[in-house]
Design a protein around this motif. Structure first.
Motif, mmCIF file in Angstrom:
data_model
loop_
_atom_site.group_PDB
_atom_site.id
_atom_site.type_symbol
_atom_site.label_atom_id
_atom_site.label_comp_id
_atom_site.label_asym_id
_atom_site.label_seq_id
_atom_site.Cartn_x
_atom_site.Cartn_y
_atom_site.Cartn_z
ATOM 1 N N GLU A 168 0.860 -1.187 0.000
ATOM 2 C CA GLU A 168 0.000 0.000 0.000
ATOM 3 C C GLU A 168 0.901 1.244 0.000
ATOM 4 N N HIS A 169 0.578 2.241 -0.784
ATOM 5 C CA HIS A 169 1.361 3.476 -0.886
ATOM 6 C C HIS A 169 2.804 3.230 -1.335
ATOM 7 N N MET A 224 -6.609 -5.782 -2.403
ATOM 8 C CA MET A 224 -6.017 -4.452 -2.622
ATOM 9 C C MET A 224 -4.493 -4.365 -2.529
ATOM 10 N N VAL A 234 -2.469 -0.731 -3.532
ATOM 11 C CA VAL A 234 -3.457 0.348 -3.522
ATOM 12 C C VAL A 234 -2.744 1.674 -3.215
ATOM 13 N N ASP A 235 -3.117 2.733 -3.889
ATOM 14 C CA ASP A 235 -2.499 4.053 -3.741
ATOM 15 C C ASP A 235 -0.993 4.035 -4.026
ATOM 16 N N ARG A 291 -8.629 -6.905 -6.593
ATOM 17 C CA ARG A 291 -8.629 -5.441 -6.636
ATOM 18 C C ARG A 291 -7.231 -4.805 -6.515
ATOM 19 N N GLY A 303 -5.765 -0.029 -6.909
ATOM 20 C CA GLY A 303 -6.762 1.038 -6.923
ATOM 21 C C GLY A 303 -6.085 2.368 -6.634
ATOM 22 N N ASN A 304 -6.457 3.410 -7.358
ATOM 23 C CA ASN A 304 -5.959 4.761 -7.114
ATOM 24 C C ASN A 304 -4.456 4.910 -7.348
ATOM 25 N N PRO A 363 -12.502 -1.053 -12.253
ATOM 26 C CA PRO A 363 -13.107 -0.708 -13.541
ATOM 27 C C PRO A 363 -12.514 0.539 -14.180
ATOM 28 N N THR A 364 -11.551 1.174 -13.529
ATOM 29 C CA THR A 364 -11.069 2.465 -14.030
ATOM 30 C C THR A 364 -9.633 2.374 -14.548
ATOM 31 N N ASP A 413 -4.472 4.662 -12.342
ATOM 32 C CA ASP A 413 -5.913 4.562 -12.250
ATOM 33 C C ASP A 413 -6.508 5.852 -12.840
ATOM 34 N N VAL A 414 -7.368 5.702 -13.818
ATOM 35 C CA VAL A 414 -7.954 6.849 -14.511
ATOM 36 C C VAL A 414 -8.723 7.744 -13.531
ATOM 37 N N ALA A 415 -9.333 7.135 -12.489
ATOM 38 C CA ALA A 415 -10.072 7.920 -11.492
ATOM 39 C C ALA A 415 -9.175 8.967 -10.849
ATOM 40 N N ASN A 416 -7.877 8.769 -10.942
ATOM 41 C CA ASN A 416 -6.928 9.638 -10.242
ATOM 42 C C ASN A 416 -5.913 10.241 -11.208
#
Lengths: 431, 258
Positions: B163-164, B179, B182-183, B197, B200-201, B218-219, B240-243
């Motif tokens: 993470e991170h 996850m 993630v990040d 997952r 993410g992000n 999904p992004t 991640d496209v969301a970010n």
């Protein structure tokens, strides 16, 4: 006797417009409260333990307050890793004394936050809190989003006091002007009044929030036709509703904080709100459960720097949910004595934790016989804050409210009992 | 060379955690007499908890080897801020092993607890068994997780692995939990097994999953096929496209939560 402008000590709404009528030590009428609050208040004087009880070779026996306090101090002083857990349904003053005692004992202090909105705080620590008071929501918000919560049944007056059914100073016809979006895994009562009900597959909140963020950024091209059971068309509608709003307010419950991904779900919700703030005004507020669980976070933070799960075993405050939280300590059998205050882990914790709780010396401070009672060695009844004791409590938006008393049943307050245990601890640690 | 063998003694309550950041070659090379560890809320001398055997001497931290024996599954913070030398744990190890480690090697023959190699900056850390949650991650609220060095896990890793992640390399030969990455903001994460997952992000860095990804975020934008390290094809995503992320996610098989 009629008591006006009373505060309801049930949920995080802390409704402050109750009218309670008492006759002696009986409550005969409660006006303005919801079903949950009325039920609690109507039974204010009932089902109370008469005095402290202690377990003696498998049998309960009555004990004096002095004996129970002596026992509580003794087990906490003897322990290598005492746990002080609960704190969400008591007065802020008791929480403060608890923190001081945990520090002197070298113990771990944790509140019920760790099993409800703890992940919300972890997310806020990562990306901040775009929040506001409930008064702002009431007077300004024209879009309400409830995510992973069911206010109709869990916070019944939230909608009438602050959102859907409340009048708003800056809204001409608040009921018609306010849109409501509900996101949940099942169709609850709240869904029947929602303008848009988004049914997410269990565990799919993170994906839906990511997809909404991408859409708000104008990147719907990457989003697949369905995301966790939600169609892309509906996601586009929801994103448009959010962007068109003048003031949006997102409220979320444990459906978001306790589903897979936990604080990452909340972080994603905060980042969606952050993204929406490039288009309009949007805020986010956790729907807190117990009436003073937010208070425990406030008190712990201003005293220790951390909101819950604070470990003083090395004489400095250390915080790491997952390591210093009550469930984890019990599951790993780390704590060797426990003081449970104003909460009911017996009804909510995993069996493995309760097996350990039952095997160590434990004292419960609670006015009534609860599911935790059979697991402890001693129980001390106290006055209930908001009924027979006044005190400070924090509403879900962080507003402190003085909770009043309307009964006198002769019980000592949580602050008095914890203060007396603390005195005994001080006699040994600071003679 | 200096070799220090620490063997856990029997304890009255073996569940109480021990915090032992002093088990670090940099402290141990100067003698063990003044060193203390914390057992719950009690500070104990190192020799109250461990049998201590010391052979040879060292002039630099890189000449020190520390061996831990016995039930060390509740010993936390071994090798915290380690800046050279070697630690071998013959059994399992508790949480926070190799926190902030900058140089040297830690090898765990059994399983490791949570926060293994948390915020590591350099050196190498190997676990032959499974690791808990937050392997190579950051502390609560910390924006940067692991920044350098190499983490290798031969068993499975828990949730929120890397993470991170900000730099360095993390290799998990087994499966990861929920996850991983993630990040993530940099570095390399390779998962030989399955996970759910991932990434993410994420904003930067590269994650390769040679197994199956369930609940694919999904992004992420599909870019096409590339050849994996084993010569077999992988699907290349960016996001991640969301970010507005520019990370690379390469996966063998994937499935959306539709």
């Amino acid at each position: 006797m009629i008591h006006e402008d009373m505060i309801c000590p049930f949920c995080g709404c802390l409704c402050d417009d109750l009218v309670i009528e008492t006759k002696g030590t009986e409550v005969v009428r409660v006006d303005n409260a919801c079903t949950l609050g009325s039920h609690k208040l109507m039974n204010a004087g009932k089902h109370r333990l008469k005095g402290p009880i202690m377990r003696d070779s498998g049998q309960w026996r009555d004990a004096s307050y002095e004996e129970a306090i002596e026992y509580a101090a003794g087990i906490l002083l003897d322990a290598d890793r005492p746990l002080l857990y609960g704190w969400s349904s008591t007065q802020g003053e008791a929480q403060g004394t608890g923190v001081s005692m945990a520090e002197l004992l070298g113990g771990v202090i944790d509140s019920t936050t760790s099993v409800c909105h703890g992940p919300s705080i972890l997310a806020i620590q990562e990306v901040g809190h775009p929040g506001c008071t409930l008064g702002q929501v009431k007077n300004r918000a024209d879009l309400i989003v409830y995510w992973g919560c069911n206010p109709t049944e869990a916070h019944p007056r939230h909608m009438s006091r602050y959102t859907t059914y409340a009048d708003g100073y800056f809204l001409e016809n608040a009921f018609r002007d306010r849109k409501l979006i509900l996101v949940d895994v099942r169709k609850t009562e709240t869904a029947s009044i929602a303008d848009e009900f988004v049914q997410v597959k269990p565990g799919g909140d993170y994906a839906v929030l990511s997809a909404l963020r991408a859409i708000v950024r104008g990147r719907e091209d990457v989003v697949p036709p369905t995301v966790a059971g939600v169609t892309k068309e509906q996601l586009l509608r929801v994103a448009a509703l959010c962007k068109e709003a003048k003031f949006g307010a997102l409220f979320f419950g444990v459906g978001l904080t306790m589903s897979p991904g936990k604080y990452k779900n909340v972080r994603n919700a905060i980042e969606l709100v952050d993204e929406l703030n490039r288009h309009t005004k949007f805020t986010l507020t956790p729907l807190r459960g117990h009436y003073n669980v937010y208070g425990s976070n406030e008190v712990f933070t201003w005293m220790t720097g951390y909101p819950y799960a604070v470990d003083f075993s090395r004489q400095i405050a250390f915080y790491n949910p997952g390591e210093t939280t009550a469930v984890d300590l019990m599951a790993r059998k780390e704590c060797d004595a426990a003081l449970i205050v104003a909460s009911d882990p017996g009804a909510h914790f995993p069996k493995k934790c309760l097996e350990h709780l039952a095997s160590i010396p434990t004292v419960l401070i609670d006015p009534m016989h609860t599911m935790t009672t059979p697991l402890v060695k001693c129980q001390i009844p106290t006055a209930v804050t908001g009924m027979d004791a006044p005190g400070t409590a924090y509403r879900m938006d962080g507003v402190p409210i003085h909770v009043k008393k309307f009964l006198d049943l002769g019980y000592p307050t949580d602050t008095e009992i914890i203060g007396k245990i603390f005195e005994k601890v001080k006699e040994v640690r600071h003679p | 060379m200096m070799r220090i063998v620490l063997t856990m003694k029997e304890r009255t309550n073996p569940h109480i955690p021990i915090e032992a950041e002093k088990i670090n070659p940099a402290f141990l090379m100067w003698g063990t007499d003044d060193l203390t560890v914390w057992e719950g809320n009690k500070e104990r001398r190192l020799d109250e908890i461990f049998e201590v055997e010391v052979e040879g001497t060292a002039t630099s931290v890189n000449e020190v080897e520390v061996v831990l024996r016995g039930d060390t599954s509740r010993v936390k913070r071994i090798g915290e801020y380690m800046d050279g030398g070697r630690i071998t744990v013959e059994g399992n190890v508790g949480m926070h092993c190799g926190n902030f480690m900058a140089a040297g090697t830690i090898e765990v023959m059994g399983d490791a607890g949570g926060w293994f190699a948390r915020e590591m900056q350099g050196g190498a850390i190997i676990c032959h068994g499974d690791v808990g949650h937050y392997c190579a991650a950051g502390y609560r609220g910390e924006k940067k997780g692991m920044r350098g060095g190499k983490v290798e896990v031969f068993g499975n890793a828990g949730d929120f692995t890397a993470e991170h992640l900000f730099g360095g390399e993390v290799v998990v030969h087994g499966n990861c939990g929920d996850m991983p990455g993630v990040d993530m903001q940099g570095g390399y994460l390779t998962i030989h097994g399955d996970c759910s997952r991932p990434c993410g992000n994420m904003t930067k860095g590269k994650c390769t999953v040679l197994g199956c990804v369930s609940e694919m975020p999904p992004t992420f934008k599909k870019e096409g096929e590339v050849e994996g390290p084993d010569g077999l094809p992988l699907t290349h995503f960016t996001g991640d496209v969301a970010n507005r992320g520019k990370g690379n996610l390469l996966v063998r098989h994937y499935q959306y939560l539709e």
